[in-house]
Design an enzyme around this catalytic site. Structure first.
Site, short mmCIF file in Angstrom:
data_model
loop_
_atom_site.label_atom_id
_atom_site.label_comp_id
_atom_site.label_asym_id
_atom_site.label_seq_id
_atom_site.Cartn_x
_atom_site.Cartn_y
_atom_site.Cartn_z
CG ASN A 40 59.17 -25.60 -11.94
OD1 ASN A 40 58.84 -24.55 -12.48
ND2 ASN A 40 58.37 -26.65 -11.86
CD GLU B 155 56.12 -32.43 -15.13
OE1 GLU B 155 57.04 -33.19 -14.82
OE2 GLU B 155 55.38 -31.87 -14.29
CG ASP C 286 -1.86 1.17 1.24
OD1 ASP C 286 -2.44 1.46 0.18
OD2 ASP C 286 -2.00 1.81 2.29
CG MET D 12 -2.20 6.85 0.18
SD MET D 12 -1.07 8.25 0.01
CE MET D 12 -1.80 9.39 1.19
#
Length: 454
Positions: free
Chosen positions: A335, A370, A53, A55
């Site tokens: 690595n 790998e 609502d 109002m």
């Protein structure tokens, strides 16, 4: 289709009346008598729709709607403003606050329930997408959808044989959007299949059936998710209600108010952007689930599923399936000597070379560490061996540029090849792995193929 509906009104009689009507249609009804309570209930119970609502003392419906749409927990919940006000400014204020619809008291039950069904369908789709997106966020695969919503402007297709009305809508929308007018339904369907954020359909068109066009847009897979705004004559209430049941997202009554048109189009495009982002995030999370993040190749999980399906087809009389297992020679030494960052660069560069040296039908994957696998549909052993040799030659013949281009590394690979039909993925990969082991023990940087009889 049932739903949980929150009814908010400061007048108890109004709440009870709506509650009774909705309960009679088997909806689950929650109630609140003021704005703060409505906000708390919406956040805690997550209703499917809020009937609100306007109002109310203290915090009116516009404020409540705005707060609901500002809260990430509730912004996806459709809001229908229900009020005795019938002014143009009030309707625009409600739409700008984020309301999905504005119904005037006394509420027309037929329109109310059609609206509830339509919004419930929308909410179910959004809920499913939000749940999947939340799962993706928990896994860290995707970001929050609301963080990247774009602007409201979009491509709007206006399908109307009323030339002046169409041109007026296009002129109003051109301020913010990219409108296109089409008067023929067949051409409109083709246009809607392209980039399109919203289709506006005149239900009162004389040269085509607007309802049928809306149904065709909804039934077409490429346009099923495109929102539709239907323009209708207030006297044709039943036609408007039918359009909602066919999948139309919103309604705009004639005579068309330019500001209301702009507000409804903006709201529909904003919602489409939100649902598109949820779908894109879902697609991205699914892609990440089967993709190796470092190399961009498919991962082992995806490879297993595809290889199983291909071998099953081959066992039923299809062409043989080949597999390459590839290992980067002496990768641990890379690595150790240069660090893991350079090792990752080597893996990424190798993935690029691998993907560009196999056929379009082949499936290159990172197997782990790998090691890489290429699944090759409809491929005999000698053909797979030839392709493997090409990959090996390309890798060995051109050094890898790493460390921001400062270092050139000579990289070689060993490859094991196998091909088969009536066998399991495990046995095929086991033969390819045995061939790889033979290649490595024979000195590396070579290709060894092993047939099923070997």
């Amino acid at each position: 289709m049932t739903a949980r509906i929150l009814v908010v009104d400061d007048v108890e009689a109004n709440v009870r009346l709506l509650e009774a009507k909705l309960a009679a249609e088997y909806y689950d009804v929650l109630t609140a008598y003021d704005g703060p309570t409505a906000l708390a209930v919406a956040a805690a119970d997550q209703p499917d729709i809020v009937l609100l609502d306007v109002m109310m003392p203290g915090m009116d419906g516009f404020q409540v709607c705005r707060r609901l749409k500002d809260d990430p927990l509730t912004r996806h919940i459709p809001v229908v403003l229900v009020t005795a006000l019938d002014g143009r400014d009030d309707k625009l204020q409600g739409l700008e606050a984020g309301a999905d619809e504005f119904l005037t008291k006394p509420v027309d039950d037929l329109v109310l329930f059609a609206r509830v069904r339509s919004l419930t369908r929308l909410k179910l789709v959004i809920d499913e997408l939000r749940q999947r997106e939340a799962s993706g966020r928990r896994m860290g695969a995707i970001e929050t959808a609301s963080a990247r919503l774009g602007g409201a402007g979009g491509r709007v297709l206006i399908v109307d044989d009323h030339e002046r009305q169409a041109e007026r809508m296009a002129a109003e929308l051109a301020v913010e959007h990219r409108p296109v007018i089409e008067s023929e339904p067949d051409k409109a369907l083709l246009s809607a299949r392209g980039p399109c954020d919203l289709v506006i359909v005149n239900l009162g068109a004389r040269s085509f059936d607007g309802l049928r066009l809306a149904a065709q847009i909804r039934s077409d897979e490429t346009t099923r998710q495109t929102p539709i705004l239907a323009v209708y004559e207030p006297a044709e209430r039943a036609r408007a209600v039918k359009s909602l049941d066919l999948g139309v997202n919103d309604l705009l009554a004639r005579p068309i108010d330019d500001q209301e048109l702009a507000a409804r189009v903006r709201a529909q495009i904003r919602r489409k952007r939100y649902t598109d982002l949820l779908r894109d995030n879902l697609d991205r999370s699914l892609e990440l689930a089967v993709t190796d993040p470092l190399t961009g190749l498919h991962n082992r999980r995806y490879m297993d599923s595809q290889l199983t399906a291909l071998l099953r087809r081959a066992a039923k009389g299809g062409e043989p399936v080949a597999a390459l297992i590839i290992d980067i020679d002496h990768f641990k030494g890379v690595n150790d000597a240069y660090g893991h960052d350079v090792g990752d660069e080597v893996l990424s560069e190798f993935a690029v070379r691998l993907a560009t040296n196999v056929r379009a039908i082949d499936l290159p994957c990172r197997y782990g560490g790998e090691e890489f696998v290429v699944v090759m549909p409809d491929t005999r052993l000698e053909d797979a061996h030839h392709i493997a040799e090409r990959i090996r030659t390309q890798v060995a013949g051109s050094p890898f540029r790493v460390a921001d281009g400062r270092e050139l590394l000579s990289v070689t690979i060993s490859i094991g090849v196998a091909s088969g039909q009536g066998e399991t993925p495990e046995s095929l990969l086991r033969r390819a792995d045995a061939a790889l082991y033979e290649a490595k023990t024979a000195g590396r940087n070579r290709v060894i193929a092993r047939s099923a009889a070997a």
